[in-house]
Design a protein around this motif. Structure first.
Motif, PDB file in Angstrom:
ATOM      1  N   SER A 273       4.677   2.709 -13.965  1.00  0.00           N
ATOM      2  CA  SER A 273       3.746   3.825 -13.740  1.00  0.00           C
ATOM      3  C   SER A 273       2.850   3.575 -12.549  1.00  0.00           C
ATOM      4  N   TYR A 274       2.788   2.326 -12.090  1.00  0.00           N
ATOM      5  CA  TYR A 274       1.947   2.017 -10.942  1.00  0.00           C
ATOM      6  C   TYR A 274       2.729   1.990  -9.636  1.00  0.00           C
ATOM      7  N   ILE A 275       4.024   2.271  -9.721  1.00  0.00           N
ATOM      8  CA  ILE A 275       4.840   2.184  -8.503  1.00  0.00           C
ATOM      9  C   ILE A 275       5.345   3.571  -8.138  1.00  0.00           C
ATOM     10  N   ARG A 276       5.301   3.850  -6.859  1.00  0.00           N
ATOM     11  CA  ARG A 276       5.718   5.180  -6.401  1.00  0.00           C
ATOM     12  C   ARG A 276       7.239   5.312  -6.464  1.00  0.00           C
TER      13      ARG A 276
ATOM     14  N   ALA B 264       0.833  -1.209   0.000  1.00  0.00           N
ATOM     15  CA  ALA B 264       0.000   0.000   0.000  1.00  0.00           C
ATOM     16  C   ALA B 264       0.862   1.251   0.000  1.00  0.00           C
TER      17      ALA B 264
ATOM     18  N   ARG C 148       4.021   1.500  -1.266  1.00  0.00           N
ATOM     19  CA  ARG C 148       4.901   1.701  -2.406  1.00  0.00           C
ATOM     20  C   ARG C 148       4.186   1.677  -3.748  1.00  0.00           C
ATOM     21  N   ALA C 149       2.919   1.298  -3.745  1.00  0.00           N
ATOM     22  CA  ALA C 149       2.196   1.303  -5.025  1.00  0.00           C
ATOM     23  C   ALA C 149       1.293   2.512  -5.100  1.00  0.00           C
ATOM     24  N   ARG C 150       1.191   3.087  -6.307  1.00  0.00           N
ATOM     25  CA  ARG C 150       0.369   4.286  -6.470  1.00  0.00           C
ATOM     26  C   ARG C 150      -1.110   3.937  -6.492  1.00  0.00           C
ATOM     27  N   ASN C 151      -1.422   2.833  -7.070  1.00  0.00           N
ATOM     28  CA  ASN C 151      -2.825   2.525  -7.357  1.00  0.00           C
ATOM     29  C   ASN C 151      -3.444   1.605  -6.318  1.00  0.00           C
TER      30      ASN C 151
ATOM     31  N   GLU D  42       8.280  10.143  -3.749  1.00  0.00           N
ATOM     32  CA  GLU D  42       6.842  10.124  -3.447  1.00  0.00           C
ATOM     33  C   GLU D  42       6.580   9.427  -2.129  1.00  0.00           C
ATOM     34  N   ILE D  43       7.299   8.326  -1.927  1.00  0.00           N
ATOM     35  CA  ILE D  43       7.083   7.571  -0.686  1.00  0.00           C
ATOM     36  C   ILE D  43       7.468   8.427   0.505  1.00  0.00           C
TER      37      ILE D  43
END
Lengths: 299, 407
Positions: B382-385, A144, A146-149, B389-390
């Motif tokens: 594109s789906y990983i921060r 949760a 480390r993933a954006r989605n 960002e983290i």
């Protein structure tokens, strides 16, 4: 023994307060997650691991023994099914599971309807639910973070909810490593989406594999284009139908063979659910169409 | 071994066991049988019920004395049957159903609330089996329970007991419903009163008309019943006083609960009546509005079959005159699927859900995939921060948490 038939049945409460329409339908179609016994279609894969390669071969053997000898129902032409029919590329050297003739149900139970009576309407698949085992324990908090989605609210639900844009699907990822993928419009899309989720989890640092991919439920819908007398249908097919207008506006028809639940509405729209393979939906619709035609009423 | 270190005073052995002499707990030496110590002979009530090793459901008490909730449930079933004035036979059937359902594994462990609702559902199923017209809403009102819960429990009960309970037809419900309206001369002014028999007769005809016009299928029965009774009442004596009454006021006068859906049904029913009223020959093509149609309801209902036929033929003529224009447009339509218009649209009456169809979300064209395509790394990335960002996210969360603590 006194008989109360002469008395008026009930006075004073026939129009009760609770007569408002319920805000939402009371029950939704069953989405069984049972372990089906229908073998899953074999497709060539970019295996994530050797283990999966072995597993795939096992599946192929199982499937080919079951599939051998099933011939398509007579009289059905390729045009019966929409071009969306599965066209998996055949593996070199293996017997293709799906022949070029249209998809047929694994076990033809009802006698084949001759082509002249076919409805010409093809149910469209709206949702596919599938499960896959990633084969390793996962740390949901890390995912949760480390993933954006991804969204994760352990107090509400014990899984991470992840979404991808293409194919537009949602996945529930559990800490045991099992994953549920929903929202795809075809079996291949569901598989592709599940692989993408597995790849995301891999990139987040977990040794994810792609084991036991299985389609658990398929939902289709179509329109017969004429209004239907639901009250008549429930009287003649009492043992299969349940029509309670006070609870839900549609009629719930539980077909025995194939084991599909159909929601039939007065407008002529039909929703079919509970299928493990596409053919079951088509077969169920072809079974129900002549019945519905009988209740078509043109005023 | 009950207690460590306890020695028998008689023989000195360490083998002391817990042994109960009837209800008196005792510590006894296993070698010589001497009683080392004993507990109280009597027990309190709470100790008896809560201190037992064996659960009530596993004990033989279950067979000797039936569960209290079962007894309460049977009383409730009997009470409901008395209120609804059902026959003795129906009361017995309902009780049998309830006992069977209650003891079935599907229902033995459910919440008390569901067990209460189960009583009502058994009564409902019995009424349906004996063709006694009763709406689910009535049970809901009597039990003061959530209609959804009643629906769930009812469906499960029918499935578990494998009983066949055909749903009541709406015409049968009408008479029951009509009884509730207090419109006799002793309740209301003479001009506004109406006998139940006349009202039922007229409302039944209106209801049949509504059913033919697709206003009944798939909808809640009670609002349409209310609407047809209201229009029947207005049309039996279409004086100005009656016509001025709105549905809400009518319900208040008749001491019946009003619903928010019934006015919509009234409008729909009036529309249907207007369509038929249009065909009355002595109007010579005059416009029939919902306001003026009530006076004509008498004539419309008496000649409804003829009017229906005429309305259908004039509708077909109207369509035929239109179709040479639309026919060519149809052919140019999309070829992906033969788009036959819903035949409901072409007929005079169609279900409202067809006429006012919801605008569908634009269907995204389905892309053909094989399921085994290559998945590009960039797409997955594109789906990983990113690490930045983290870090930002963690900081923001901490800042939020600390500000919450301060508050």
């Amino acid at each position: 023994m006194e008989q109360n038939n002469s008395l008026p049945p009930f006075q004073g409460l026939a129009s009760p307060q609770g007569a408002m329409t319920p805000g939402m339908p009371i029950f939704s179609p069953m989405m069984p997650y049972g372990s089906g016994l229908t073998p899953q279609p074999v497709t060539n894969t970019n295996s994530l691991s050797l283990l999966e390669e072995q597993h795939r071969q096992q599946q192929q053997q199982q499937a080919s023994t079951q599939q051998g000898g099933v011939s398509g129902s007579s009289g059905q032409t390729p045009q019966l099914y929409h071009s969306q029919t599965v066209t998996t590329t055949t593996l070199p050297g293996n017997t293709p599971l799906y022949t070029t003739t249209p998809l047929t149900p694994m076990t033809p139970i009802t006698p084949a309807t001759p082509a002249s009576e076919s409805s010409g309407i093809v149910p469209q698949l709206q949702n596919i639910v599938s499960t896959v085992n990633l084969g390793c324990k996962l740390d949901l908090k890390t995912i949760a973070l480390r993933a954006r989605n991804a969204e994760y609210n352990p107090k509400r639900f014990a899984a991470v909810i992840m979404r991808i844009r293409e194919p537009r699907t949602t996945a529930l990822i559990f800490s045991s490593g099992k994953m549920v993928c929903t929202g795809a419009k075809s079996e291949e899309q569901s598989r592709l989406a599940a692989r993408k989720y597995a790849r995301v989890v891999q990139k987040l640092g977990f040794p994810a594999k792609f084991l036991d991919f299985k389609i658990q439920n398929m939902v289709g819908s179509c329109d017969v284009k004429f209004p239907i007398r639901l009250e008549g249908l429930v009287l003649t097919h009492q043992q299969f139908s349940s029509y309670e207008p006070e609870l839900f506006p549609g009629l719930i028809y539980r077909m025995i063979k194939p084991r599909i639940v159909l929601l039939i509405f007065v407008s002529g729209k039909v929703v079919l659910t509970g299928a493990k393979v596409r053919g079951e939906i088509y077969e169920a619709f072809e079974n129900i169409y002549p019945i519905l035609k009988g209740f078509r009423k043109t005023t | 071994m009950a207690t460590v270190g306890l020695k028998c005073p008689e023989c000195g052995s360490l083998d002391i066991v817990d042994d109960e002499h009837y209800s008196q707990p005792q510590l006894v030496c296993a070698d010589c049988g001497a009683v080392v110590s004993e507990g109280l002979l009597t027990t309190t009530r709470s100790e008896e019920t809560q201190g037992t090793d064996v659960r009530y459901s596993n004990s033989t008490e279950v067979d000797k004395k039936p569960c209290r909730n079962l007894i309460n449930g049977i009383h409730r079933v009997r009470a409901l049957c008395r209120i609804l004035r059902l026959t003795f036979l129906m009361e017995e059937t309902a009780e049998t159903h309830f006992k069977q359902a209650y003891e079935h594994p599907n229902f033995i462990r459910v919440s008390l609330q569901k067990k209460e609702v189960l009583a009502g559902c058994c009564v409902l199923a019995t009424c349906r089996q004996h063709s006694w017209p009763i709406a689910m809403g009535t049970i809901c009102c009597l039990l003061e329970a959530n209609p959804r819960l009643i629906g769930v429990v009812y469906q499960e009960m029918v499935k578990t007991l494998k009983i066949e309970a055909p749903p009541t037809s709406i015409i049968n419900l009408l008479e029951t419903h009509c009884q509730a309206y207090k419109l006799s001369p002793q309740h209301v002014h003479e001009e506004l009163s109406e006998s139940s028999k006349d009202l039922t007769k007229r409302a039944a005809v209106l209801l049949e008309l509504a059913a033919d016009a697709w206003l009944v299928t798939g909808r809640q029965p009670i609002p349409i019943l209310t609407a047809s009774i209201f229009l029947a009442w207005q049309s039996l004596k279409p004086t100005q006083t009656r016509l001025k009454y709105t549905l809400a006021r009518f319900c208040q006068m008749a001491k019946v609960t009003k619903s928010s859906i019934a006015p919509k049904r009234v409008t729909e029913l009036k529309e249907v009546l207007c369509k038929l009223g249009q065909e009355l020959p002595w109007l010579r093509g005059d416009e029939v509005t919902p306001q003026t149609v009530i006076q004509m309801v008498d004539d419309i209902l008496n000649h409804r079959l003829t009017l229906l036929r005429r309305a259908l033929s004039s509708h077909e003529e109207a369509l035929a005159s239109e179709s040479p224009d639309t026919g060519s447009v149809q052919q140019q339509g999309d070829h992906s699927q033969p788009s036959v218009p819903n035949s409901g649209k072409r007929s005079l009456f169609e279900p409202p859900s067809v006429r006012y169809a919801k605008i569908r979300r634009v269907q995204v064209p389905v892309v053909e995939v094989t399921g085994d395509e290559e998945i590009s790394d960039s797409e997955i990335d594109s789906y990983i921060r990113t690490p930045q960002e983290i870090r930002d996210y963690v900081e923001a969360k901490e800042a939020l948490a600390s500000s919450d603590d301060e508050l």
